[in-house]
Design a protein around this motif. Structure first.
Motif, PDB file in Angstrom:
ATOM      1  N   LEU A 192      -0.287   4.232  16.960  1.00 30.86           N
ATOM      2  CA  LEU A 192      -0.804   5.582  16.761  1.00 30.86           C
ATOM      3  C   LEU A 192       0.254   6.572  17.220  1.00 30.86           C
ATOM      4  N   GLN A 239       6.040   5.925  16.587  1.00 30.86           N
ATOM      5  CA  GLN A 239       4.643   5.594  16.295  1.00 30.86           C
ATOM      6  C   GLN A 239       4.422   4.111  16.531  1.00 30.86           C
ATOM      7  N   PHE A 289       5.962   9.366   1.365  1.00 29.40           N
ATOM      8  CA  PHE A 289       4.940   8.483   0.811  1.00 29.40           C
ATOM      9  C   PHE A 289       3.627   9.238   0.669  1.00 29.40           C
ATOM     10  N   ASP A 307       3.241  11.695   3.948  1.00 30.47           N
ATOM     11  CA  ASP A 307       3.943  11.115   5.091  1.00 30.47           C
ATOM     12  C   ASP A 307       5.446  11.104   4.849  1.00 30.47           C
ATOM     13  N   TYR A 308       6.157  11.284   5.929  1.00 29.52           N
ATOM     14  CA  TYR A 308       7.612  11.359   5.809  1.00 29.52           C
ATOM     15  C   TYR A 308       8.278  10.395   6.772  1.00 29.52           C
ATOM     16  N   GLY A 309       9.345   9.853   6.344  1.00 25.29           N
ATOM     17  CA  GLY A 309      10.169   9.051   7.236  1.00 25.29           C
ATOM     18  C   GLY A 309      11.602   9.511   7.100  1.00 25.29           C
ATOM     19  N   ASP A 355      12.300  10.038   3.308  1.00 26.33           N
ATOM     20  CA  ASP A 355      11.515   9.008   2.663  1.00 26.33           C
ATOM     21  C   ASP A 355      10.061   9.488   2.696  1.00 26.33           C
ATOM     22  N   LEU A 388       0.818  -1.209   0.000  1.00 31.29           N
ATOM     23  CA  LEU A 388       0.000   0.000   0.000  1.00 31.29           C
ATOM     24  C   LEU A 388       0.855   1.263   0.000  1.00 31.29           C
ATOM     25  N   VAL A 389       1.912   1.213   0.786  1.00 35.81           N
ATOM     26  CA  VAL A 389       2.770   2.391   0.917  1.00 35.81           C
ATOM     27  C   VAL A 389       3.511   2.652  -0.396  1.00 35.81           C
TER      28      VAL A 389
END
Lengths: 1074, 562
Positions: free
Chosen positions: A720, A717, A601, A616-618, A599, A543-544
């Motif tokens: 949540l 995380q 997404f 979203d960030y990583g 990273d 999914l990501v």
């Protein structure tokens, strides 16, 4: 004697002493070699004086001498000649004859020390410029393939710029790096491979030795054994590839100026396309379906297996267009699907995979300049090279630009300074490559080859649009489970842009003719900018990933190295019968690696790649730093120039462990020249030269990373917004020790009948206290991995090189044959308390160490066997699988180590024309080939064309105990008992291969023709690389090339996960020098 | 003299360059900059990690058991290859390398901080559950030498009975700790929101379960179970259910949706297969939960009758077996390949290649994964549908306690039907309460033209089953109890796997497609990541080994349905 020899090389030209006497004459002439070619750089000195000169590029010289004196002509590798100067002498032209005893004479050994080859007690292979330059391969490492015995090059695949590994004399270690050390002009050069992910999720990325410009190389010396590499310390344990560049060479040039320009163009094509069958199309069990597999009806109507009896076809033999029936389109893009309402799809074989690959082009230009001042006190070098290598896979290209400047100066008579700096820019881009088991990818990344090779014959992906209206990938399957290969090309990209700087500065101080102090400081730093991205709408099933991702990160790696060496040379005692040299040095080396990036997404706007456009960030972050400090020394003795003894040792300290962080390792080697000792042995028609050598060497490998640290993983995380921390599965081992290598090698070198050269080496090695960086430990301990020292590996091997001048005429036709042979065996003799250690791949399918098996052995599930070893078949006629063997251990399924590797090189020369070809034969060595298993299992190649009969597997029925007599159909046979079987063993093939590695034709224009031009030499060369191969024990139609690695540049061997085809290249180059 | 000086200066300068001016000689770089060290560990952060890992463990283990007893689908042709050693690495890692290891550190922290007995109590309850589950699936497992790397780098196995005993005493310890009023609450309690009475009830219930499992080998087990039952202090009502509630958040760091939802609600359709037997069983029974458990994308399964009563043609491309004859070893009443009304799954032990059917298969419904309620809309699945994945993993539900009591009554000759009735009622009520998670669903009842069963339908269903139970012989009673219990355990099959090995019922389970699938899995292979590196954990030769509480006949021969 020794003083004189090396004095000629290095000192005399520096002292241009003008002596004026009466009766001085000017003598000139031309010096040529035994074939009549002009010999530049010949030293001509007036005997008994320091007065002299060198011949120029055309072999011409002019020197002043007095009547009654004598001129001595000397040149490395040739017999010296002395001629008297008489009143009548004004011209002395002569041919020098080769000195059989010298065998190319001088080689570069550890730390750049030049030594006469006869003085070495260990094997060193030299590869000359001619064998390297203007090669169709732009990657130096690939160029080295087959050039000398004992060096194995494995390439990831045929993607231009893809990773490689260089293993000398086989692997020694399962967790340490087994790649040879590159050293360029005395500077350690990083050959890291920083892939985009791991082999499962993303295996794209170059090996950094790709940054080397092969056209600026003058010479490569390969130090294979530990006796040769002790002085390099722990970094030299896997052998050393010593590169001398043209710009970094300290060799004196004859002319004031040398310019060399070469340019080339090569075509680059896919070399390993399967022979697809065109009789049957997509489906299963002879029934049509939009499946991955190609076990559908025939492309004929009537008769067994024809489409006539399949309800999916209309009377014209057409099918409903897949886009008109796709449930995925119906569910997600009904309006788009409506465009295909009623559309039909012809049932015929198609060739889209063949069309997918294109012909790439490889163009290169390089220019080298060297020069010196009139008085030879100052010199400079400059090299520029540019390569553009376009792959056969769309979206793959690598470009490289190198610029080197170097120079040296003699500041006083005693102090010399030298320096060199190279800037390299390498840009690599490729579609993503990741592991596949033959059903799309199984990790979270895309892979271009994973979805391509098994395209059913009835599918033409050029006919099927790859984009839905919102840009998502669509394809023929009802559930759209495969990413369209054209979508991948268009939307998934990986690039690695490298800026690299490496160079050195050195100071030499000669206290006197014997003692020299040298300092060299060097740096090699690269900044590697990686971008890995994919638009949203992919179909990896993750999914990501499918939400679109954009990862950008930078790797910075810096090696700083200092060396301080005090050396004493040319001491002689006992009437020059005993010679002595010594050296003592200190070194410190720092390697610092930093990775940092983002990273992202959740792409918001299709095709917009900027972190701003993602939800979203990583983070991407990793740091590693290690220092190695070493002290080393070497003592060399010789007796009458026929016995040479060399003792050396090194002590290393490393920074990443507090205990066991230092080690001393010695080496000793000796060579003996019977043809010098016993003059009677030597004859022109018999043994011209013979040398016996023996060497003992040791080295060590220290852990990399932080083997003693135990950490805690932190996840902000965890659930949540709650942060969690959990004990790491890795626990540090404070007692980790270095692993130890010891090697003994014996060798003999011979020159026979003035036309045969023979070099034989036998070595044995032992590795103890092997470090396993990520040693799996029982999970019940609460951890999963630790770093341990365990066990022992023994290995031995033979290297043989044979050179034969079949025809040798001074004018006219020459035919030279070179054969090199390498065979080695290894055995794991101890792994402590463990039954097996899997160190590469998956825990249930990978390379493992097990007592009694060779290092590199492959382990996985096998076909089940009864007590008598019969294969077991289940109630419906399929093989059963065993997860454990009779000892309760993961079964052995193959040995990837070849039985032997042999290379044959033939060179024919006639005047300026030469023809050469090189053939490689690798015999044995198993490979787990997903490509082969998939193509067979899915019924795609000509091997599976004859498929309408039934099959009975040899074996015993598990229920009856009787020989199996259950008939199964084609898909059961190839699919269920091939790549889809739970028995991994069924995907293992013998990887023996014969390969026409290289063919080339070169023509050098006659010098007479060039007299009126500015050119000194013009060579035109046509060459071709990997034009033909045959992996003769794999299915013919698959046309599989076993030189590929699915596990990346690490220690994995013998696995291939649909990771890509190989390349063949052919084209022309022009080389000009003036 | 001057010259000597010059040389010395040069030497010193060069040595200086080599050894002092740079950081290249620093020999103390042993600390890893990439991670924090154990001293940075935080108790509440450990508690979060342990709780999150626990639900993953319970969910994954429950899935393993479910597929063996046909609550889920088993895709392996034979039992021996159904769970290869590598297939349970994940669960084992969660237990030992994550939870037990974290608990060890967390307990030390809790002890040193003081007033954290409730933390320790919760950990002990979770550990006891995990240990018993490990024994139920694997038999002997490492316990006394586990999570002590320094002393036991290769832990030995403990006898499974002793691990059970240790788990029971761990639960007793936990009860005391959980009732320590001096102790502060847990930062975040995902299960009971710091209601420690409920934790005590859970501890009691887990003890009851241990006694139930050991009733064949321990003559006193039933009495011990009854003692707790009589106290009433166990999970008996839905409010006390021990379950983990998922969420809808999904990003690159976390996917908080139910794993079953993750695989079934994708843009590419449904990824898993449901069990044909279970769907057929509920359909033929008229089970009111079927539309909550299963979501159909298609109303016509090839070679069967569709929901509208029309025949559905065979379609070998999408459902290969729809053109095949029923295997000869299947009794005539046993479903094969095609379930009616569009329920589209796979038979037990069918492992064929995957056809393009992801938009045809039946997916998981609104219970327990938080997907779609099946209101006969027959639309394809997709991302973010239904409850968005905010379902639950049931770990111990009130209904299960009543099934347990029914079994106890049955073996000790007591009145079981009341427990059966309660169990069914509680299970159906809970299931039906999930309907509202799907905001898109039409939740009108059948008497209003909708699909939701009326309470009358539900009670009729329950009465019919109870009377079948009451009127049947012992085998029928065990079958009915087993079937009802299995249905209620949809979402976590661990108890059902135990029931099947304990009783050999139900005997009406679908057979494997292959007539000779080998012996049933009486216990699992040890995970590869344990057995491979641990010489003290010898891999089992097969799956025949029985756990200590299973003294039923050895394989083959038991269980009869195989």
């Amino acid at each position: 004697m020794r003083t004189k020899f090396s004095g000629i090389l290095t000192l005399l030209l520096a002292f241009v002493v003008q002596l004026t006497f009466a009766q001085e004459k000017t003598i000139s002439g031309t010096v040529s070699d035994n074939s009549g070619l002009p010999l530049p750089g010949v030293n001509i000195i007036v005997k008994g004086t320091s007065n002299g000169t060198q011949s120029d590029f055309d072999g011409n010289y002019t020197v002043n001498a007095n009547v009654g004196q004598a001129l001595v002509f000397s040149y490395v590798g040739f017999n010296s000649v002395e001629r008297a100067v008489t009143a009548a002498t004004s011209n002395i032209s002569l041919q020098l004859t080769e000195d059989a005893e010298s065998l190319e004479e001088v080689v570069v050994t550890a730390l750049g020390i030049k030594k006469e080859k006869k003085a070495l007690g260990y094997a060193v292979s030299s590869i000359k410029e001619e064998a390297i330059k203007d090669n169709p391969e732009t990657d130096l490492t690939r160029v080295l393939q087959g050039k000398t015995a004992g060096i194995e090059i494995t390439t990831q695949n045929g993607i231009s710029g893809s990773a490689n590994k260089v293993i000398i004399r086989g692997m020694n270690s399962f967790s340490g790096n087994n790649n040879a050390l590159y050293v360029i002009d005395g500077v350690p050069y990083s050959n890291d491979t920083n892939a985009s992910g791991d082999f499962v999720d993303g295996n794209s990325g170059s090996s950094r030795s790709f940054d080397i410009d092969p056209n600026n190389i003058e010479n490569i010396d390969i130090l294979k054994g530990l006796a040769a590499t002790t002085l390099y310390g722990t970094d030299g344990r896997n052998g050393v590839i010593l590169i001398t560049t043209k710009t970094g060479s300290t060799k004196n040039i004859s002319a004031k100026q040398e310019v060399n320009i070469s340019t080339s163009y090569f075509f680059n094509e896919v070399a390993s396309l399967p022979d697809y069958q065109d009789k049957y199309g997509g489906g299963f069990d002879q029934a049509f379906g939009w499946f991955y597999s190609n076990w559908g009806p025939g492309f004929y109507e009537e008769g067994l297996g024809g489409w006539g009896s399949d309800a999916a076809f209309d009377e014209n033999g057409t099918l409903a267009h897949p886009y008109s029936t796709s449930a995925f389109l119906g569910a997600n893009y009904p309006d788009y699907q409506a465009l295909y309402e009623g559309a039909r799809y012809d049932w015929k074989p198609r060739n889209s995979v063949e069309q997918f690959f294109k012909t790439g082009g490889v163009s290169s230009i390089s220019a080298n300049f060297k020069g010196r001042s009139e008085d030879n006190k100052f010199n400079y070098g400059m090299a520029f090279g540019q390569v553009e290598d376009e792959g056969f896979t769309p979206g793959n290209k690598v470009t490289r630009t190198n610029l080197t400047v170097s120079g040296g100066a003699k500041l006083t008579n005693k102090l010399n300074v030298r320096g060199s700096m190279t800037y390299t820019k390498t840009n690599f881009k490729t579609p993503p490559v990741a592991a596949s088991f033959g059903s799309s990818t199984f990790g979270s990344g895309s892979s271009i080859f994973g979805d391509l090779y098994y395209t059913p014959r009835s599918i033409d992906f050029y006919e099927l649009p790859y984009e839905a209206p919102d840009g998502s990938s669509i394809y023929y399957r009802d559930d759209n489970a495969i990413q369209h290969p054209l979508w991948t090309i268009q939307n998934a990209k990986f690039s690695q842009n490298v800026n690299r700087l490496n160079g050195f500065a050195s100071l030499d101080y000669n206290f006197n003719d014997n003692i020299n102090l040298r300092y060299q400081g060097s740096i090699d730093t690269y900044s590697e900018n990686n971008v890995n991205k994919q638009n949203r709408g992919g179909r990896t099933g993750d999914l990501v990933t499918d939400s679109g991702f954009y990862s950008t990160w930078n790797n910075t790696n810096t090696i700083s190295d200092h060396n301080l060496v005090l050396s004493g040379n040319n001491y002689s005692f006992l009437n020059d019968n005993l010679g002595f040299n010594f050296m003592a040095g200190a070194t410190s080396r720092n390697r610092k690696f930093d990775r940092i990036g983002i990273d992202s997404f959740g792409q918001q706007v299709f095709d917009f790649f900027n972190h701003e456009g993602f939800t979203d960030y990583g983070y991407i972050e990793y740091h590693e730093e290690r220092n190695i400090v070493g002290l080393y020394g070497q003592l060399s003795f010789d007796v009458n120039n026929w016995v040479f003894l060399n003792l050396s040792g090194r002590q290393d300290w490393v920074s990443n462990t507090s205990k066991n962080n230092t080690l001393f390792y010695p080496s000793a080697s000796m060579s003996f020249i019977p043809t010098s000792a016993f003059k009677g042995m030597k004859s022109d028609k018999g043994i011209n030269y013979m040398k016996l050598r023996v060497g003992y060497g040791t080295s060590a490998n220290f852990s990399s990373g932080y083997p003693t640290a135990t950490g805690l993983s932190l996840n902000t995380q965890g659930w949540l917004d709650e942060t969690e921390n959990t004990t790491n599965s890795f626990v540090g081992n404070p007692n980790i020790k270095p692993e130890l290598f010891a090697e003994v090698e014996y060798g003999v070198e011979m020159k026979l009948f003035s036309r045969v050269n023979l070099d034989l080496t036998y070595f044995t090695r032992i590795t103890e206290d092997l470090i396993i960086g990520n040693n799996p430990i029982p999970l019940s301990t609460g951890a999963g991995f630790t770093s341990t020292n365990v066990g022992e590996i023994k290995s031995w091997g033979i290297e043989a090189e044979l050179g034969l001048d079949v025809l040798k005429r001074s004018e006219g036709f020459n035919w030279n044959v070179n054969v090199n042979f390498f065979a080695n065996e290894s055995e794991v003799t101890d792994i402590g308390d463990n039954d097996i250690l899997i160190y590469a791949g998956f825990t249930n399918l990978g390379n493992g160490a097990r007592v009694g098996y060779p290092l590199g052995a492959m382990f996985g599930s096998r076909i089940a066997r009864d007590e008598d070893g019969n294969l077991l078949v289940d109630g419906v006629g399929n093989y059963l699988a065993d997860q454990v063997d009779e000892d309760g251990v993961l079964p052995f399924i193959g040995d990837p180590n070849p039985d032997f590797v042999m290379n044959y090189t033939n060179t024919f020369e006639y005047k300026g024309l030469s023809l050469g070809f090189a053939i490689n034969h690798t015999s044995g060595g198993d490979i787990y080939s997903t490509t082969t298993a998939t193509l067979m299992g899915r019924g795609l190649t000509t091997d599976t064309e004859n498929r309408l009969s039934t099959y009975i597997l040899p074996g015993v029925n598990i229920n009856t105990g009787l020989p199996n007599d259950i008939q199964i159909n084609n898909s059961n046979f190839y699919f269920d008992n091939g790549f889809a079987s739970p028995a991994d063993e069924l995907s293992v093939y013998d990887g023996s291969v014969v390969r026409l590695r290289e063919v080339n034709v070169a023509y050098s224009l006659p010098s007479k023709l060039l007299n009126k031009t500015p050119f000194g030499k013009v060579t035109i060369k046509a060459s071709a690389f990997n034009m033909w191969y045959n992996a003769y024990n794999t299915p013919d139609g698959v046309n599989f090339d076993p030189n590929t690695t699915g596990l990346g540049a690490g220690n994995g061997q013998g696995f291939e996960f649909l990771t890509g085809p190989s390349s063949k290249r052919y084209g022309m180059s022009v080389n000009l020098s003036f | 003299m001057k010259k000597i000086n010059k040389i010395s200066v040069l030497l010193i300068l060069l040595l200086g360059l080599t050894f002092t001016s740079c950081e290249t000689t620093d020999l103390d770089l042993v600390n890893d900059p990439n991670q924090v060290t154990v001293v940075n560990g935080d108790l509440e952060r450990y508690m979060t990690a342990i709780q999150v890992d626990f639900k993953s463990f319970a969910n994954a283990m429950g899935g393993n058991g479910a597929s063996l007893v046909r609550i889920g689908q088993m895709g392996s042709v034979n039992y021996v290859n159904a769970f290869a050693p590598a297939s349970t690495n994940f669960e084992w890692r969660l237990a030992y390398s994550n939870m037990f290891s974290d608990m060890k550190n967390a307990e030390e922290l809790a002890t040193s901080l003081g007033a954290r007995n409730k933390h320790i109590g919760v950990m002990k309850v979770l550990k006891a559950y995990t240990l018993m589950a490990l024994v139920d699936y694997f038999g002997d497992v490492p316990f006394s030498e586990a999570t002590n790397l320094a002393d036991f780098p290769q832990p030995n196995l403990d006898d499974d009975a002793s691990v059970y005993a240790a788990a029971i005493s761990m639960l007793d310890d936990a009860k005391t700790l959980l009732q320590d009023d001096e102790s502060i609450s847990i930062g975040v309690d995902y299960y009971y929101n710091n209601n420690f009475d409920k934790w005590v009830k859970l501890a009691n219930t887990l003890k009851m379960n241990a006694y139930l499992n050991t009733r064949l080998v321990d003559g006193d087990a039933i009495n011990k179970l009854n003692a707790i039952a009589n106290s009433g202090n166990f999970i008996a009502s839905t409010a006390d259910d021990f379950q983990f509630r998922y969420d809808v958040v999904v990003n690159n760091q976390i996917d908080s949706r139910h794993p079953g939802y993750q695989s079934d609600y994708t843009a590419g359709g449904v990824t898993g297969y449901q069990s044909n037997w279970m769907m057929d069983q509920m359909l033929q029974d008229g089970d009111p939960r079927i539309r909550y458990y299963y979501y159909r994308q298609n109303e016509c399964t090839p070679n069967s009758i569709g929901e509208d009563g029309a025949a559905c043609a065979p379609n070998p491309e999408a459902l290969f077996c729809s053109t095949q004859a029923k295997p000869v070893h299947y009794p005539g009443s046993m479903v094969f390949c095609s379930v009616e009304n569009g329920y589209w799954g796979r038979d037990h032990g069918f492992g064929g290649g995957i056809p393009p059917d992801t938009f045809l298969r039946t997916g998981r419904g609104v219970y327990p994964v938080g997907g779609n309620y099946d209101d006969s809309r027959f639309a394809s699945v997709g991302l973010e549908q239904g409850g968005g994945g905010a379902g639950i993993t049931p770990i111990w539900l009130a209904s299960w306690s009543h099934f347990m009591l029914a079994e106890v009554a049955l073996v000790s000759g007591g009145a079981a039907s009341g427990y059966l009735q309660d169990a069914m009622q509680i299970s159906i009520d809970k299931t039906m309460s999930f309907g509202s998670l799907d905001g898109e669903a039409d939740l009108s009842t059948t008497d209003n033209g909708g699909t939701v069963p009326t309470s009358g339908t539900v009670s009729d269903y329950i009465s019919a089953k109870v009377s079948e139970f009451n009127n049947g012989d012992m085998a029928t009673k065990w079958n009915v109890l087993g079937l009802q219990s299995f249905v209620a355990h949809y979402g976590n099959g661990s108890n059902s796997y135990n029931y099947y090995r304990r009783t050999g019922y139900p005997t009406t389970l679908q057979f494997t497609v292959e007539p000779t699938p080998g012996n049933f899995v009486r216990s699992f292979f040890y995970p590869a990541d344990e057995a491979t590196p641990n010489p003290n954990v010898a891999q089992k030769p097969n799956v025949d080994g029985q756990v200590f509480w299973d003294n039923n006949p050895s394989s083959p021969g038991f269980p009869s349905a195989n």
